[in-house]
Motif scaffolding. Structure first.
Motif, short mmCIF file in Angstrom:
data_model
loop_
_atom_site.label_atom_id
_atom_site.label_comp_id
_atom_site.label_asym_id
_atom_site.label_seq_id
_atom_site.Cartn_x
_atom_site.Cartn_y
_atom_site.Cartn_z
N GLN A 167 -4.57 0.74 -8.79
CA GLN A 167 -3.18 0.75 -8.32
C GLN A 167 -2.96 -0.38 -7.34
O GLN A 167 -1.84 -0.85 -7.14
CB GLN A 167 -2.86 2.09 -7.68
N SER A 168 -4.04 -0.80 -6.71
CA SER A 168 -4.06 -2.02 -5.88
C SER A 168 -5.53 -2.22 -5.51
O SER A 168 -6.32 -1.29 -5.66
CB SER A 168 -3.21 -1.85 -4.62
N PRO A 169 -5.89 -3.43 -5.04
CA PRO A 169 -7.30 -3.63 -4.68
C PRO A 169 -7.61 -3.13 -3.26
O PRO A 169 -8.51 -3.64 -2.61
CB PRO A 169 -7.48 -5.15 -4.75
N GLN A 170 -6.86 -2.14 -2.79
CA GLN A 170 -6.94 -1.71 -1.39
C GLN A 170 -8.37 -1.52 -0.87
O GLN A 170 -8.75 -2.08 0.14
CB GLN A 170 -6.17 -0.40 -1.24
N GLN A 171 -9.16 -0.72 -1.58
CA GLN A 171 -10.49 -0.43 -1.05
C GLN A 171 -11.39 -1.65 -1.10
O GLN A 171 -12.12 -1.93 -0.16
CB GLN A 171 -11.11 0.74 -1.81
N PHE B 109 -1.69 -1.50 -11.41
CA PHE B 109 -1.27 -0.61 -12.49
C PHE B 109 -0.92 0.77 -11.94
O PHE B 109 -1.73 1.37 -11.24
CB PHE B 109 -2.41 -0.45 -13.50
N ARG B 110 0.28 1.23 -12.23
CA ARG B 110 0.66 2.57 -11.77
C ARG B 110 1.41 3.27 -12.88
O ARG B 110 2.39 2.75 -13.41
CB ARG B 110 1.53 2.47 -10.50
N ASP B 111 0.91 4.43 -13.23
CA ASP B 111 1.50 5.17 -14.35
C ASP B 111 2.60 6.07 -13.84
O ASP B 111 2.40 7.27 -13.65
CB ASP B 111 0.39 5.97 -15.05
N THR C 83 2.56 -7.57 -10.29
CA THR C 83 1.70 -8.53 -9.59
C THR C 83 2.00 -8.50 -8.10
O THR C 83 3.16 -8.49 -7.70
CB THR C 83 1.94 -9.95 -10.15
N GLN C 84 0.94 -8.47 -7.32
CA GLN C 84 1.09 -8.51 -5.87
C GLN C 84 0.41 -9.75 -5.31
O GLN C 84 -0.50 -10.29 -5.93
CB GLN C 84 0.36 -7.33 -5.22
N LEU C 85 0.85 -10.15 -4.13
CA LEU C 85 0.00 -11.02 -3.33
C LEU C 85 -0.72 -10.06 -2.39
O LEU C 85 -0.09 -9.47 -1.51
CB LEU C 85 0.84 -12.02 -2.52
N HIS D 64 2.50 6.48 3.27
CA HIS D 64 2.32 5.15 2.68
C HIS D 64 0.92 4.91 2.15
O HIS D 64 0.74 4.59 1.00
CB HIS D 64 2.65 4.06 3.70
N ASN D 65 -0.05 5.00 3.05
CA ASN D 65 -1.38 4.55 2.68
C ASN D 65 -2.39 5.32 3.53
O ASN D 65 -2.34 5.26 4.75
CB ASN D 65 -1.45 3.04 2.98
N PRO D 66 -3.29 6.05 2.88
CA PRO D 66 -4.21 6.88 3.66
C PRO D 66 -5.19 6.04 4.49
O PRO D 66 -5.82 6.56 5.40
CB PRO D 66 -4.96 7.66 2.58
N GLY E 55 7.38 -5.63 0.07
CA GLY E 55 5.97 -5.55 0.41
C GLY E 55 5.73 -4.61 1.55
O GLY E 55 6.66 -4.20 2.25
N GLY E 56 4.46 -4.25 1.70
CA GLY E 56 4.11 -3.38 2.82
C GLY E 56 2.65 -3.54 3.13
O GLY E 56 1.86 -4.01 2.30
N GLY E 57 2.29 -3.14 4.34
CA GLY E 57 0.89 -3.23 4.72
C GLY E 57 0.68 -2.47 6.01
O GLY E 57 1.60 -1.81 6.52
N SER E 58 -0.53 -2.57 6.54
CA SER E 58 -0.82 -1.86 7.77
C SER E 58 -2.13 -2.36 8.37
O SER E 58 -2.88 -3.08 7.73
CB SER E 58 -0.95 -0.35 7.50
N GLY F 166 -6.57 -5.52 8.87
CA GLY F 166 -5.28 -5.08 8.36
C GLY F 166 -4.78 -6.11 7.37
O GLY F 166 -5.32 -7.21 7.24
N GLY F 167 -3.74 -5.73 6.64
CA GLY F 167 -3.24 -6.66 5.62
C GLY F 167 -1.87 -6.26 5.13
O GLY F 167 -1.18 -5.42 5.74
N ILE F 168 -1.52 -6.84 4.03
CA ILE F 168 -0.19 -6.59 3.45
C ILE F 168 -0.25 -6.96 1.98
O ILE F 168 -1.16 -7.68 1.55
CB ILE F 168 0.88 -7.43 4.20
N ALA F 169 0.71 -6.47 1.20
CA ALA F 169 0.75 -6.84 -0.20
C ALA F 169 2.19 -6.99 -0.69
O ALA F 169 2.79 -6.02 -1.17
CB ALA F 169 0.01 -5.80 -1.04
N PRO F 170 2.76 -8.18 -0.55
CA PRO F 170 4.10 -8.41 -1.10
C PRO F 170 4.08 -8.43 -2.63
O PRO F 170 3.14 -8.93 -3.24
CB PRO F 170 4.48 -9.79 -0.55
N1 ASP Z 1 -2.35 -1.58 -1.01
C1 ASP Z 1 -1.04 -1.45 -0.47
C2 ASP Z 1 -0.03 -1.34 -1.59
O1 ASP Z 1 -0.31 -1.73 -2.72
C3 ASP Z 1 -0.62 -2.59 0.37
C4 ASP Z 1 -1.40 -2.77 1.64
O2 ASP Z 1 -1.37 -1.86 2.49
O3 ASP Z 1 -2.00 -3.82 1.82
O4 ASP Z 1 1.08 -0.90 -1.39
#
Ligand code: ASP
Length: 467
Positions: free
Chosen positions: A194-198, A218-220, A232-234, A324-326, A362-365, A407-411
């Motif tokens: 769903q994102s490369p978060q981990q 990918f999100r179903d 696609t995200q950055l 938002h994000n655990p 986008g969002g991040g933390s 920390g980061g973000i994903a627009p």
């Molecule tokens: N992984 C998060 C998302 O896809 C973004 C982030 O917190 O970096 O929404």
């Protein structure tokens, strides 16, 4: 003879060149035939006169969208035929020789207009023809430029681009996973990310400090407006940072991007205003407020940040879940409460969302970088020890070996580029998008697979239920 791109022909008046491309239109002016020839770079007017019998006769047969190659002299157009709107509007080619490289049947859709009024099914089925349309070609070029800008910008900031797996394990980002059966381990499944978060957090543990990637996620999810099953995200992540650092970098990147690639657009307010979730809900009744002062102005970009979201919200069953994000950390002043699992409803997360003209782009933390804090999040959500170990054991383990604060973000790239290109939806900026209900009319996907494939995977279709 080498092939010239059409855009370069105007610099070669008097010379004999070869160009090739697609026939746009053909028209006759008395005995003279005119053909507009199109390639990736532009359109050139070709002129055929009856005295050059062979080329003329071939030109009489060609139809729109045939692929041809022509040789001839580039000449200045007569005064009254100059078209100042296009780069090659001053010139034309007086053709000596024409070769047909490939013919075309009548097109199933017109490509001369912007195409908004053509049915989606036919546009998707013939997407490779739809993409011949000027508007869509320009969107893809703009998208390429945007991604290239981002790569150059982050490269200059000492980020490195690293790929992460597509076949992976389910990540809790709040949506349903796409799963892939693992043939070699019957009964087990990979999940598409769903994102490369981990992974990106693990890069921080690895000491890579500044990571980015432009990954597919990918999100179903159930069909809803402007969503795609894959997008696609950055994705970026940095070590030794506070909320301010990530927001500053993101803001600087967006400002520079707009100034470089969209100099005609105006950013409403710099620095981007910051609105708390509470204020946004009170004032705009939305957590992605459209703060544009003038909504008619298509070149106005109103960025803003939304911050100070509650970390948790109540589930229907009366428990807690993350908003938002655990993996996010609480804001510094709430970290004690999180560790003590106190005042849960009051805990605010370090999450920041960036909003553009009313769309969340986008969002991040800042993340929990200690095993203890991360574990508390899962405990608050009511996860049992075994489940925490099973799903997130690898993260908790990793954090035992010297994890830096990070920390980061994903627009989202699709949304961003669609707004910048003034497109009403993200399908207009994706080369091969899927329909609202996740189908690909061109490839005819999703589709059934061979019985043998299913057998190899130890999968049996229990019962097909039609919607
Ligand atoms: N992984 C998060 C998302 O896809 C973004 C982030 O917190 O970096 O929404």
């Amino acid at each position: 003879m080498i092939r010239f791109l059409i855009k370069d022909t105007a610099k070669h008046v008097g010379e004999k060149l070869k160009v090739s491309g697609w026939v746009n239109v053909r028209r006759a002016h008395g005995k003279i035939l005119f053909v507009d020839l199109r390639d990736i770079s532009g359109v050139l007017q070709l002129v055929f006169v009856p005295s050059n019998k062979e080329a003329y006769e071939k030109a009489e047969k060609i139809r729109p969208e045939w692929v041809i190659e022509v040789r001839g002299q580039i000449v200045k157009r007569p005064e009254n035929m100059i078209n100042s709107k296009i780069e090659t509007g001053q010139v034309e080619m007086s053709v000596d020789e024409l070769n047909v490289l490939s013919e075309s049947e009548t097109m199933p859709l017109s490509i001369e207009t912007d195409g908004y009024d053509i049915g989606e099914e036919v546009r998707m089925k013939y997407r490779y023809l739809d993409l011949r349309r000027e508007r869509l070609k320009n969107n893809l070029i703009a998208r390429y430029k945007l991604v290239k800008f981002i790569r150059d910008f982050l490269g200059n900031e000492d980020f490195i681009e690293i790929e992460t797996p597509i076949l992976t394990k389910s990540t809790p980002e709040g949506a349903r996973d796409y799963i892939v059966p693992a043939r070699l381990n019957p009964g087990t499944f990979y999940a598409l990310p769903q994102s490369p978060q981990q992974y990106k957090q693990l890069f921080m543990v690895a000491g890579l400090e500044k990571y980015y990637q432009i990954p597919r996620c990918f999100r179903d999810e159930d069909p809803r407006g402007d969503r795609q099953p894959e997008f696609t995200q950055l994705d970026l992540e940095m070590s030794f940072v506070e909320r301010e650092d990530v927001m500053e970098l993101t803001e600087r990147m967006f400002i520079s991007l707009v100034k470089t690639l969209y100099p005609n657009k105006k950013i409403q307010e710099i620095p981007f205003p910051r609105i708390t979730y509470k204020d946004a809900m009170e004032k705009y009744k939305s957590d992605r407020p459209d703060i544009r002062k003038n909504k008619d102005n298509k070149d106005l970009l109103a960025f803003c940040w939304v911050i100070d979201f509650p970390f948790f919200e109540k589930t229907d069953e009366g428990g807690w879940t993350f908003t938002h994000n655990p993996f996010s950390a609480a804001k510094p002043e709430f970290r004690e409460d999180l560790l003590n699992k106190k005042n849960i409803e009051k805990i605010l997360t370090s999450q920041y969302d960036i909003v553009l003209n009313g769309s969340e782009i986008g969002g991040g933390s800042i993340r929990n970088h200690t095993a203890e804090a991360l574990e508390k999040v899962f405990e608050i959500m009511g996860y049992k020890k075994e489940r925490i170990q099973q799903n997130f054991g690898h993260m908790l383990e990793a954090f035992k070996y010297g994890a830096p604060p990070h920390g980061g973000i994903a627009p989202g790239i699709d949304r961003l580029i669609s707004i910048l290109q003034n497109e009403p939806n993200i399908r207009e900026v994706i080369a091969f998008p899927k329909t609202g209900d996740g189908r690909d009319f061109m490839m005819n996907a999703p589709s059934e697979v061979d019985k043998k494939q299913l057998e190899e995977l130890h999968i049996k279709i229990a019962k097909k239920t039609k919607k």
